[in-house]
Design an enzyme around this catalytic site. Structure first.
Site, PDB file in Angstrom:
ATOM      1  N   GLY A 280       0.626  -1.279   0.139  1.00  0.00           N
ATOM      2  CA  GLY A 280      -0.357   0.291  -0.251  1.00  0.00           C
ATOM      3  C   GLY A 280       0.974   1.107  -0.101  1.00  0.00           C
ATOM      4  N   TYR A 321       0.800   8.730  14.577  1.00  0.00           N
ATOM      5  CA  TYR A 321       2.095   8.325  15.076  1.00  0.00           C
ATOM      6  C   TYR A 321       2.893   8.953  15.442  1.00  0.00           C
ATOM      7  CZ  TYR A 321      -2.099   5.451  12.062  1.00  0.00           C
ATOM      8  OH  TYR A 321      -2.412   4.901  11.557  1.00  0.00           O
ATOM      9  N   CYS A 349      -8.955  22.531  17.809  1.00  0.00           N
ATOM     10  CA  CYS A 349      -9.102  22.905  18.990  1.00  0.00           C
ATOM     11  C   CYS A 349      -8.079  22.195  19.154  1.00  0.00           C
ATOM     12  CB  CYS A 349     -10.343  23.804  18.986  1.00  0.00           C
ATOM     13  SG  CYS A 349     -11.111  25.302  18.406  1.00  0.00           S
TER      14      CYS A 349
HETATM   15  N1  LLP Z   1      -1.989  -5.891   3.982  1.00  0.00           N
HETATM   16  C1  LLP Z   1      -2.630  -6.091   5.508  1.00  0.00           C
HETATM   17  C2  LLP Z   1      -3.848  -6.906   5.949  1.00  0.00           C
HETATM   18  C3  LLP Z   1      -2.731  -4.184   5.462  1.00  0.00           C
HETATM   19  O1  LLP Z   1      -3.134  -4.479   7.597  1.00  0.00           O
HETATM   20  C4  LLP Z   1      -2.269  -3.688   5.588  1.00  0.00           C
HETATM   21  C5  LLP Z   1      -2.089  -2.276   6.218  1.00  0.00           C
HETATM   22  C6  LLP Z   1      -1.674  -4.088   3.827  1.00  0.00           C
HETATM   23  C7  LLP Z   1      -1.549  -4.791   3.416  1.00  0.00           C
HETATM   24  C8  LLP Z   1      -0.435  -2.860   3.593  1.00  0.00           C
HETATM   25  O2  LLP Z   1       0.684  -1.775   4.322  1.00  0.00           O
HETATM   26  P1  LLP Z   1       1.128  -1.056   3.661  1.00  0.00           P
HETATM   27  O3  LLP Z   1       2.625  -1.853   2.392  1.00  0.00           O
HETATM   28  O4  LLP Z   1       1.030   0.128   3.332  1.00  0.00           O
HETATM   29  O5  LLP Z   1       2.236  -0.924   4.515  1.00  0.00           O
HETATM   30  N2  LLP Z   1      -2.653   3.993   9.263  1.00  0.00           N
HETATM   31  C9  LLP Z   1      -0.740   3.747   9.136  1.00  0.00           C
HETATM   32  C10 LLP Z   1      -0.507   2.622   8.589  1.00  0.00           C
HETATM   33  C11 LLP Z   1      -1.461   1.021   8.872  1.00  0.00           C
HETATM   34  C12 LLP Z   1      -1.188   0.250   7.430  1.00  0.00           C
HETATM   35  C13 LLP Z   1      -2.555  -0.656   8.088  1.00  0.00           C
HETATM   36  N3  LLP Z   1      -2.619  -2.481   7.479  1.00  0.00           N
HETATM   37  C14 LLP Z   1       0.053   4.583   8.935  1.00  0.00           C
HETATM   38  O6  LLP Z   1      -0.657   6.334   8.596  1.00  0.00           O
HETATM   39  O7  LLP Z   1       1.547   4.301   9.100  1.00  0.00           O
END
Ligand code: LLP
Length: 424
Positions: A280, A321, A349
């Protein structure tokens, strides 16, 4: 690698000068680069060095229609975690045959929707979900292809809140339960069990934890096969990290991806499974920026606050985070200009609405534009209307063209969602 550069002293997204976008669309707004999205996708795909990798882009990172359509054109599938994301992926032209559905809390209605849509795979995370999915699929005369998400008891990631693979985390079936559940799944009427899945966390920059998790999964596959089960798929999840800071020691380039590809090939050598990936952040992160404008510069004896028109509701990662995003002025600083230290804050706020403290930036004045870099992943998708602020707009750039792929919400839309109770 990205396509946001200074030209003649003005920051551009590909060939589009950012002040022109700010004047046309207002701020804050997210801006995505097609060329960067395409590059990240193809570099990741090619670095795997596999004949037929199944890449399911994690829609949660950035679900903008233009972004999804750009990736769909390249052959990307989608990793989804809700009916909304499945619908979004389908609307963007990603066929059901390339959609997987993950998540610990899928509802019966969502499972029914996924089964009826004929999606490629459900990544099941618990015994209860397995039972429910079998019932839902069998009632429709179907067998849903499934992989079982295993919690490898190896966690990793850039922050405790985004680590998922540890024994204490809520994700997946426990390592010790995997064999029993696989055997149960093999006998369920609505389930066609295909293999295993794993995802241990996000913003992972060292490969050792990923490798340890993948090796554990390989071990389970070998045990399952020895017990006579068929295993045809292994979904290795997402989680690879990206450089949020461009300077050493934080910067890294495609070599991390090359090493990841080599590691995956080594760990899965001779295993004869179809490999799936769910990146992602890696695809979308550096393909997006958040453009904002300075409202006020509040000077105190010991502090200088830069109050901007973007807030934690638009980009929550720093508040949530403690995430670091580079901040670049849209007007390129004159060489030799002495920087000043700013606390960059939004209008909301609460003190949590602080993007950074004591950041050295060139002197800024009201009306100046700036951008948050590396905001393409988990930026707009995590935005909200907190403080009754309008949902942020999103723009996709391609060369000298741009399209407003999500206009800023209007006050009519914001207020139009509300209903008065009949007793008032
Ligand atoms: N697959 C599963 C089952 C996941 O839970 C996630 C992300 C991905 C793939 C994709 O992961 P990536 O390649 O993007 O690392 N909001 C947080 C990140 C949360 C990630 C949740 N799961 C942030 O802003 O850092």
């Amino acid at each position: 690698m990205h396509h946001f550069d200074y030209r003649d002293g003005i920051l551009h997204a590909e060939d589009v000068p950012l002040p022109a976008l700010a004047d046309r669309l207002g701020t804050p707004t997210y801006i995505y680069s097609s060329a960067t999205l395409e590059r990240h996708y193809t570099v990741f795909r090619d670095s795997l060095g596999l004949k037929d990798p199944h890449i399911f882009y994690a829609v949660k990172a950035n679900g903008n229609l233009g972004v999804l359509m750009t990736l769909a054109r390249l052959g990307a599938g989608a990793d989804t975690v809700s009916e909304g994301e499945i619908r979004k992926a389908l609307a963007a032209g990603i066929p059901a045959s390339r959609i997987v559905f993950s998540g610990v809390g899928k509802t019966e209605a969502e499972l029914a929707f996924a089964v009826e849509a004929g999606i490629y795979q459900v990544n099941v995370e618990s015994e209860g979900e397995l039972d429910l999915l079998s019932k839902v699929a069998a009632a429709r005369g179907k067998r849903q292809p499934v992989v079982l998400r295993v919690n490898p008891e190896v966690g990793a990631g850039g922050h405790a809140k985004i680590t998922t693979g540890g024994a204490a985390n809520k994700f997946g079936v426990s390592f010790s339960e995997a064999e029993r559940l696989y055997a149960r799944a093999a006998n369920m009427p609505g389930i066609s069990i295909q293999g295993l899945a794993v995802h241990i966390g996000s913003q992972i920059l060292k490969l050792d934890a990923l490798e340890a998790a993948f090796r554990k999964l390989r071990g389970i596959i070998e045990t399952l096969r020895a017990q006579g089960h068929g295993v045809t798929r292994l979904d290795l999840g997402g989680g690879l990290g990206i450089p949020y800071q461009m300077q050493a020691p934080y910067a890294h380039g495609p070599e991390l991806l090359q090493d990841y590809g080599a590691m995956v090939r080594a760990v899965t050598e001779g295993l004869d499974v179809e490999l799936g990936f769910e990146p992602g952040r890696l695809i979308a992160g550096n393909a997006g920026i958040l453009l904002a404008r300075v409202l006020y510069v509040n000077e105190r004896a010991d502090k200088r606050f830069l109050v901007i028109d973007a807030a934690m509701n638009d980009l929550v990662r720093p508040a949530m985070y403690d995430a670091y995003h580079e901040i670049w002025p849209v007007k390129e600083p004159e060489p030799g200009l002495a920087p000043a230290a700013y606390d960059v804050v939004g209008p909301i706020c609460e003190s949590g609405d602080t993007f950074t403290t004591n950041r050295l930036l060139p002197p800024m004045a009201p009306g100046d534009l700036l951008v948050f870099k590396t905001a393409g992943a988990y930026g707009a998708t995590m935005s909200s209307t907190y403080n009754q602020r309008l949902l942020v707009s999103e723009v996709l750039v391609r060369g000298a063209d741009f399209a407003v792929t999500r206009p800023r919400q209007t006050y009519e839309q914001l207020l139009g969602q509300d209903r008065a109770p009949n007793w008032l």
